[in-house]
Design an enzyme around this catalytic site. Sequence first.
Site, PDB file in Angstrom:
ATOM      1  N   CYS A   2       0.857  -1.182   0.000  1.00 44.79           N
ATOM      2  CA  CYS A   2       0.000   0.000   0.000  1.00 44.79           C
ATOM      3  C   CYS A   2       0.897   1.236   0.000  1.00 44.79           C
ATOM      4  O   CYS A   2       1.914   1.286   0.687  1.00 44.79           O
ATOM      5  CB  CYS A   2      -0.931   0.098   1.183  1.00 44.79           C
ATOM      6  SG  CYS A   2      -2.131  -1.211   1.253  1.00 44.79           S
ATOM      7  N   ARG A  28       3.952  -0.299  -4.852  1.00 44.82           N
ATOM      8  CA  ARG A  28       3.706  -0.781  -3.494  1.00 44.82           C
ATOM      9  C   ARG A  28       2.433  -1.617  -3.389  1.00 44.82           C
ATOM     10  O   ARG A  28       2.146  -2.201  -2.350  1.00 44.82           O
ATOM     11  CB  ARG A  28       3.611   0.407  -2.526  1.00 44.82           C
ATOM     12  CG  ARG A  28       4.852   1.268  -2.494  1.00 44.82           C
ATOM     13  CD  ARG A  28       4.691   2.357  -1.484  1.00 44.82           C
ATOM     14  NE  ARG A  28       4.679   1.810  -0.155  1.00 44.82           N
ATOM     15  CZ  ARG A  28       5.741   1.669   0.627  1.00 44.82           C
ATOM     16  NH1 ARG A  28       6.915   2.073   0.198  1.00 44.82           N
ATOM     17  NH2 ARG A  28       5.635   1.151   1.819  1.00 44.82           N
ATOM     18  N   TRP A  66      -2.637  -2.807  -1.658  1.00 39.15           N
ATOM     19  CA  TRP A  66      -2.314  -4.238  -1.761  1.00 39.15           C
ATOM     20  C   TRP A  66      -3.189  -4.896  -0.701  1.00 39.15           C
ATOM     21  O   TRP A  66      -2.994  -4.687   0.498  1.00 39.15           O
ATOM     22  CB  TRP A  66      -0.830  -4.469  -1.479  1.00 39.15           C
ATOM     23  CG  TRP A  66      -0.408  -5.886  -1.722  1.00 39.15           C
ATOM     24  CD1 TRP A  66      -0.057  -6.439  -2.920  1.00 39.15           C
ATOM     25  CD2 TRP A  66      -0.300  -6.940  -0.753  1.00 39.15           C
ATOM     26  NE1 TRP A  66       0.258  -7.762  -2.754  1.00 39.15           N
ATOM     27  CE2 TRP A  66       0.111  -8.101  -1.437  1.00 39.15           C
ATOM     28  CE3 TRP A  66      -0.520  -7.026   0.614  1.00 39.15           C
ATOM     29  CZ2 TRP A  66       0.320  -9.317  -0.808  1.00 39.15           C
ATOM     30  CZ3 TRP A  66      -0.319  -8.239   1.251  1.00 39.15           C
ATOM     31  CH2 TRP A  66       0.106  -9.369   0.537  1.00 39.15           C
ATOM     32  N   ASN A  92      -1.971   2.526   5.631  1.00 38.80           N
ATOM     33  CA  ASN A  92      -1.098   1.420   5.237  1.00 38.80           C
ATOM     34  C   ASN A  92      -0.688   0.711   6.518  1.00 38.80           C
ATOM     35  O   ASN A  92      -0.209   1.358   7.453  1.00 38.80           O
ATOM     36  CB  ASN A  92       0.143   1.950   4.504  1.00 38.80           C
ATOM     37  CG  ASN A  92       1.166   0.859   4.246  1.00 38.80           C
ATOM     38  OD1 ASN A  92       0.824  -0.320   4.168  1.00 38.80           O
ATOM     39  ND2 ASN A  92       2.427   1.237   4.111  1.00 38.80           N
ATOM     40  N   GLY A  93      -0.906  -0.594   6.572  1.00 40.98           N
ATOM     41  CA  GLY A  93      -0.557  -1.354   7.767  1.00 40.98           C
ATOM     42  C   GLY A  93      -1.696  -2.295   8.107  1.00 40.98           C
ATOM     43  O   GLY A  93      -2.576  -2.543   7.283  1.00 40.98           O
ATOM     44  N   GLU A 454      17.196 -18.411  -6.883  1.00 40.71           N
ATOM     45  CA  GLU A 454      16.843 -17.074  -7.374  1.00 40.71           C
ATOM     46  C   GLU A 454      16.230 -17.163  -8.780  1.00 40.71           C
ATOM     47  O   GLU A 454      15.217 -16.515  -9.065  1.00 40.71           O
ATOM     48  CB  GLU A 454      18.101 -16.183  -7.360  1.00 40.71           C
ATOM     49  CG  GLU A 454      17.959 -14.833  -8.024  1.00 40.71           C
ATOM     50  CD  GLU A 454      16.820 -13.970  -7.469  1.00 40.71           C
ATOM     51  OE1 GLU A 454      16.238 -14.303  -6.429  1.00 40.71           O
ATOM     52  OE2 GLU A 454      16.493 -12.972  -8.126  1.00 40.71           O
ATOM     53  N   LYS A 458      12.406 -15.985  -9.851  1.00 38.50           N
ATOM     54  CA  LYS A 458      12.121 -15.053 -10.951  1.00 38.50           C
ATOM     55  C   LYS A 458      11.129 -15.695 -11.924  1.00 38.50           C
ATOM     56  O   LYS A 458      10.221 -15.038 -12.426  1.00 38.50           O
ATOM     57  CB  LYS A 458      13.406 -14.680 -11.701  1.00 38.50           C
ATOM     58  CG  LYS A 458      14.315 -13.720 -11.002  1.00 38.50           C
ATOM     59  CD  LYS A 458      13.874 -12.298 -11.102  1.00 38.50           C
ATOM     60  CE  LYS A 458      13.790 -11.516  -9.864  1.00 38.50           C
ATOM     61  NZ  LYS A 458      14.124 -11.835  -8.562  1.00 38.50           N
ATOM     62  N   GLU A 461       7.561 -15.657 -10.243  1.00 42.19           N
ATOM     63  CA  GLU A 461       6.858 -14.382 -10.045  1.00 42.19           C
ATOM     64  C   GLU A 461       6.594 -13.633 -11.341  1.00 42.19           C
ATOM     65  O   GLU A 461       5.596 -12.918 -11.435  1.00 42.19           O
ATOM     66  CB  GLU A 461       7.565 -13.492  -9.014  1.00 42.19           C
ATOM     67  CG  GLU A 461       8.927 -12.981  -9.396  1.00 42.19           C
ATOM     68  CD  GLU A 461       9.547 -12.061  -8.337  1.00 42.19           C
ATOM     69  OE1 GLU A 461       8.830 -11.473  -7.529  1.00 42.19           O
ATOM     70  OE2 GLU A 461      10.786 -11.937  -8.344  1.00 42.19           O
ATOM     71  N   HIS A 477      16.787 -37.507  -3.939  1.00 40.89           N
ATOM     72  CA  HIS A 477      16.112 -37.889  -2.695  1.00 40.89           C
ATOM     73  C   HIS A 477      14.602 -37.714  -2.778  1.00 40.89           C
ATOM     74  O   HIS A 477      13.929 -37.679  -1.757  1.00 40.89           O
ATOM     75  CB  HIS A 477      16.694 -37.094  -1.517  1.00 40.89           C
ATOM     76  CG  HIS A 477      18.142 -37.401  -1.270  1.00 40.89           C
ATOM     77  ND1 HIS A 477      18.569 -38.603  -0.753  1.00 40.89           N
ATOM     78  CD2 HIS A 477      19.257 -36.680  -1.518  1.00 40.89           C
ATOM     79  CE1 HIS A 477      19.888 -38.598  -0.668  1.00 40.89           C
ATOM     80  NE2 HIS A 477      20.337 -37.442  -1.139  1.00 40.89           N
ATOM     81  N   LYS A 566       6.106  -4.484  -4.448  1.00 39.35           N
ATOM     82  CA  LYS A 566       7.569  -4.343  -4.361  1.00 39.35           C
ATOM     83  C   LYS A 566       8.054  -4.293  -2.909  1.00 39.35           C
ATOM     84  O   LYS A 566       9.083  -4.860  -2.571  1.00 39.35           O
ATOM     85  CB  LYS A 566       7.956  -3.052  -5.089  1.00 39.35           C
ATOM     86  CG  LYS A 566       9.430  -2.778  -5.123  1.00 39.35           C
ATOM     87  CD  LYS A 566      10.052  -3.390  -6.339  1.00 39.35           C
ATOM     88  CE  LYS A 566      11.560  -3.280  -6.351  1.00 39.35           C
ATOM     89  NZ  LYS A 566      12.146  -4.416  -7.070  1.00 39.35           N
TER      90      LYS A 566
HETATM   91  C1  AGP Z   1      12.057 -10.244  -5.680  1.00 42.32           C
HETATM   92  O1  AGP Z   1      11.982 -10.302  -7.051  1.00 42.32           O
HETATM   93  C2  AGP Z   1      10.886 -10.058  -4.908  1.00 42.32           C
HETATM   94  N1  AGP Z   1       9.742  -9.640  -5.516  1.00 42.32           N
HETATM   95  C3  AGP Z   1      10.900 -10.291  -3.434  1.00 42.32           C
HETATM   96  O2  AGP Z   1      11.207 -11.633  -3.214  1.00 42.32           O
HETATM   97  C4  AGP Z   1      11.864  -9.408  -2.607  1.00 42.32           C
HETATM   98  O3  AGP Z   1      13.176  -9.740  -2.898  1.00 42.32           O
HETATM   99  C5  AGP Z   1      11.560  -9.590  -1.120  1.00 42.32           C
HETATM  100  O4  AGP Z   1      10.248  -9.200  -0.860  1.00 42.32           O
HETATM  101  C6  AGP Z   1      12.515  -8.835  -0.234  1.00 42.32           C
HETATM  102  O5  AGP Z   1      12.438  -7.464  -0.426  1.00 42.32           O
HETATM  103  P1  AGP Z   1      13.548  -6.466   0.075  1.00 42.32           P
HETATM  104  O6  AGP Z   1      14.794  -6.781  -0.634  1.00 42.32           O
HETATM  105  O7  AGP Z   1      13.004  -5.117  -0.278  1.00 42.32           O
HETATM  106  O8  AGP Z   1      13.676  -6.666   1.557  1.00 42.32           O
END
Ligand code: AGP
Length: 571
Positions: A2, A28, A66, A92-93, A454, A458, A461, A477, A566
């Site tokens: 948010c 956000r 959000w 926000n919160g 990682e 990617k 998401e 395993h 984000k």
């Molecule tokens: C990464 O592509 C993300 N969307 C997410 O995993 C992000 O890295 C995570 O929320 C941590 O955020 P930060 O680095 O702002 O703490």
Amino acid sequence: MCGIIGLISEQEFTLKEAFMKLKKLEYRGYDSFGYYDTEILIKKTGHIDIPRKNKKSKIAILHTRWATHGGVTDYNAHPHQSCDKNITIVHNGIIENYQELKDDLIKRGHKFRSETDSEVVAHYFEEKLKTKSIKESCVDFINEIKGTFAVLLIKKDENRIYALKRDSPLVLGICNNKNILASDIYAFSDISDEAIFFENDEFAIVEKDNYMFFDQHGKKINKKIQKFLWEQEESEKKKFRHYMIKEIMEEPKVVKRLLFSFKTEQKSNFNKFIELIKKSKKILFIAAGTSYHASLLGVYYLHECGIEAQTLIASEFRHFATIDKETIVIAVTQSGETMDVIDGLKYAQKKRAKIISIVNVPYSTIQRMSEVSLNILAGQEVCVAATKSFVNQVTILLAIAKEFGFKINLDTLAPRIESMLKQENKIKKIAAEIYMKNDIYVLGRGLSYPVAREVALKIKEISYIHAEGMMGGELKHGTIALIEKGTPVIALISNKDYDMLSNAKEVEARGANVIKVANELNGDINVPTSNDGKFGVLAAIFGQLLTYHMALERNLPIDKPRNLAKSVTVK
Ligand code: AGP
């Protein structure tokens, strides 16, 4: 999560100008958006749509949501109003005791229109104002509300904005003839480089040419104006189709800038950082998502130099960390606002551990909680997926490891990244072959294990394809049961890692379509380095480009993937 904005100005601003500011915070959360200026109230689902109306105002609050409590509906969009419509708020919160408050307010005759926790804030103030002043009501709010909040409130008959904060970020931008309240500096960094950051349990009364800050007892406090540096030009998309590809292409530039800063403006902080690590008995990283993967690489690099370190996923930190005053906790974060990380750091503070951090957004909460903080200097990252910030996080961790003896020439990192980016067309072809698959496996061992995770994150998401990033050795395993003829398996093989090669062979023998990302042997993608440290960065960039092109093929909303935001400011 948010984004909130409050504008109060000497001169009138247009609806469009106000919404353009909100757009800057859309990363956000983009489930719904809203606006209120004492005359009109807008609440809508979907991405921010700038109204065409030729309306002007001198005061407004805005919100981009959000969703947490309550579905994505127009009713649940902010702003929310009291029954008499005299109080309008954005929040926000999470108000943790909202149900209890709501039940009580309903008994007192209040009618609720949404399913959100936030709406109680408007009714709460309406009820309080029956017997108390607004300032007294703000003090009560801070003392009676459980949970997290950045709240902006307009009382219809007054020309001011009330702002209250606990744990959710809130900053006041000092601009010429106007004051702007916002979740972060991006909202106003194009017109001001001066801001006041709210601390927990503070509130402020903000007018067009004046502001007053108060503590939780209602005592006036003096706050320092901070000057911040921000490279605004980087937040424009320019010729690129998406922010994601623009940000990937900026990687060589941001790496160079970061490395230069260690010889210049960040030199002293870098040295302090190293000293603190050397003095500590225990090194513990804390991070989430992509930043966690970067920290895992950091652990690997330190381990290579004989330095014992661990990393923990922030949301589980409290449950798995054993820390004391001789522990150094290193937070790695792009936003500097991730609630899980903040929560873990609070726990570490209680145990009297030292806190240092690696952060992209200057003056963010985590940076302000740290004894020393290194700036990632990736510039604003607009796409929800972390790309260039990850590269610079890893670059910092490599530079730190180098101080402990890790062998790497960082001067050639940027040119190597450029060579990797030149393989975009080759990667695009791979994307075209596999973008329709339902599952993708990514295997790594040692340093390429965090990268495998990682790359898989990617893929999930941005391309919406189920992907698993795994330790190559762990496959046999159990997970190997899922490998069928044609299942794409990306094998990250650094320096002829024979164990990793065997793992690739094992899945190949079962019909998998193995895509080898390797150096020192003929892979489908050749990683242009013989150094293990650089391999990690470059293989991750392969994953970024692969995901981008798969998402393009699938025609997905690359910069704003569904359900994500984000900055993750809820637990
Ligand atoms: C990464 O592509 C993300 N969307 C997410 O995993 C992000 O890295 C995570 O929320 C941590 O955020 P930060 O680095 O702002 O703490």
